[in-house]
Design a protein around this motif. Sequence first.
Motif, short mmCIF file in Angstrom:
data_model
loop_
_atom_site.label_atom_id
_atom_site.label_comp_id
_atom_site.label_asym_id
_atom_site.label_seq_id
_atom_site.Cartn_x
_atom_site.Cartn_y
_atom_site.Cartn_z
N SER A 28 41.74 72.11 9.27
CA SER A 28 42.15 70.71 9.10
C SER A 28 43.64 70.56 9.35
O SER A 28 44.40 70.18 8.46
CB SER A 28 41.78 70.24 7.69
N TYR A 52 46.12 67.49 8.59
CA TYR A 52 46.65 67.23 7.25
C TYR A 52 47.96 67.98 6.99
O TYR A 52 48.60 67.74 5.98
CB TYR A 52 45.63 67.65 6.18
N GLN A 58 41.63 61.01 11.52
CA GLN A 58 43.03 61.35 11.27
C GLN A 58 43.86 61.22 12.55
O GLN A 58 44.99 60.71 12.53
CB GLN A 58 43.13 62.78 10.71
#
Length: 389
Positions: A170, A173, A200
């Motif tokens: 991920s 992030y 995102q």
Amino acid sequence: MPCQIPTDCLNEIFEYLDDEKTLYSLLFVNRLCCKISIRILWRNIWNFDYIIYEPLQRKGSAILSTLVACLPDESKKLLLDNGIFISTPTSKPPLFNYPAFCKVLSINKIRQIIISILGETSNTSILNEKDRNYLVINEVIKMFITQISSLKKLIIYNNKTSTIKPNEISFTYFSGAIDCLTDLSELHCSSDLPSEFFYQLSKICHNLHSLTVILQNWVTNNLKELISLQINLKDLKLLVSHVHVWTNMIPTLTKHSSTLKKIHIYNGYNNDLFSFTNNFDLPISFVGLFSNLQEIKFSSNISISVENIERFKEFEKLQYVTFPKLQCLKIPHNCTKLEYIMKFLENNGKRLKKFYIGGNDRALNLSIAKFCPNLKIFLQLLKMANWIL
């Protein structure tokens, strides 16, 4: 007293050196030449296919050891605390912050290198193999995201053969992701990546000029939202497997009808990483909505014969469409009827500068001579029916 070329002039000169051997030799001239060469060489260090052969294995090992040497101290400590030791070129700090020079980030190549190299080392880690690989991959990607000031190209595909999946990484992030990804101009991805990844990315990245998508079994709304939010998309490449996924994308793609200059459509893509089912009659007529196209490319790596000549059947509709700016057309042999192609050349051949087609036909050659007076490149692939341009 020797004449010294100003640094900005050297930068301009080195930028035109499209030759790795020359740039490597300049590493040994002096520190300034070394720094400029390193910066250019490290823009894209993923320029190799596989690392199963010894020379490429050595290159992958050298890249990994250099990256580990550049890791921040907390990452190095984390690896050592988990029994993961990867040798580095020297015990001293690196001369340069190599990751900061990178403009291309390939998640797949990072994953590939780490899994391959760590698989050949003795495992002293307290973690199992998957967790060990994941930890190293995660720390390396985190370093790139935090060190790269402005990433230009991101490559992330869902590799079905890998034990480490994209949804386990991920990186959007990570602290610094916004600064790193804001000016991203080129994205290569597969449609079956986690929806959260596209969500995102859509919050950060709105400046894509080039997009390559491998269309798997589904397309998430977040991927379509990411595509919709781009303000100047110019180059689109689609690798297609399932027609229903394809048609689901069309309304989103047509929002960029005024900006797109290149469309490349690949049918039936298949290799070690991706396996697509054969399908026919792709709905390609929507290409006619993009009036500013300068390049249209259709291709297939599935063997095309008389029995499945209708693979690009909707070219029948495109034959009547006029593209005022079209300069390049590429199309495989037997993908559609020759009369459609000849009619298309009658409407668009005057502006064509490049034309690539598989096979050879006298009537087609006469049409080219008649309708394409400004053609500079004409290539016929006589023996290849299943090729990707």
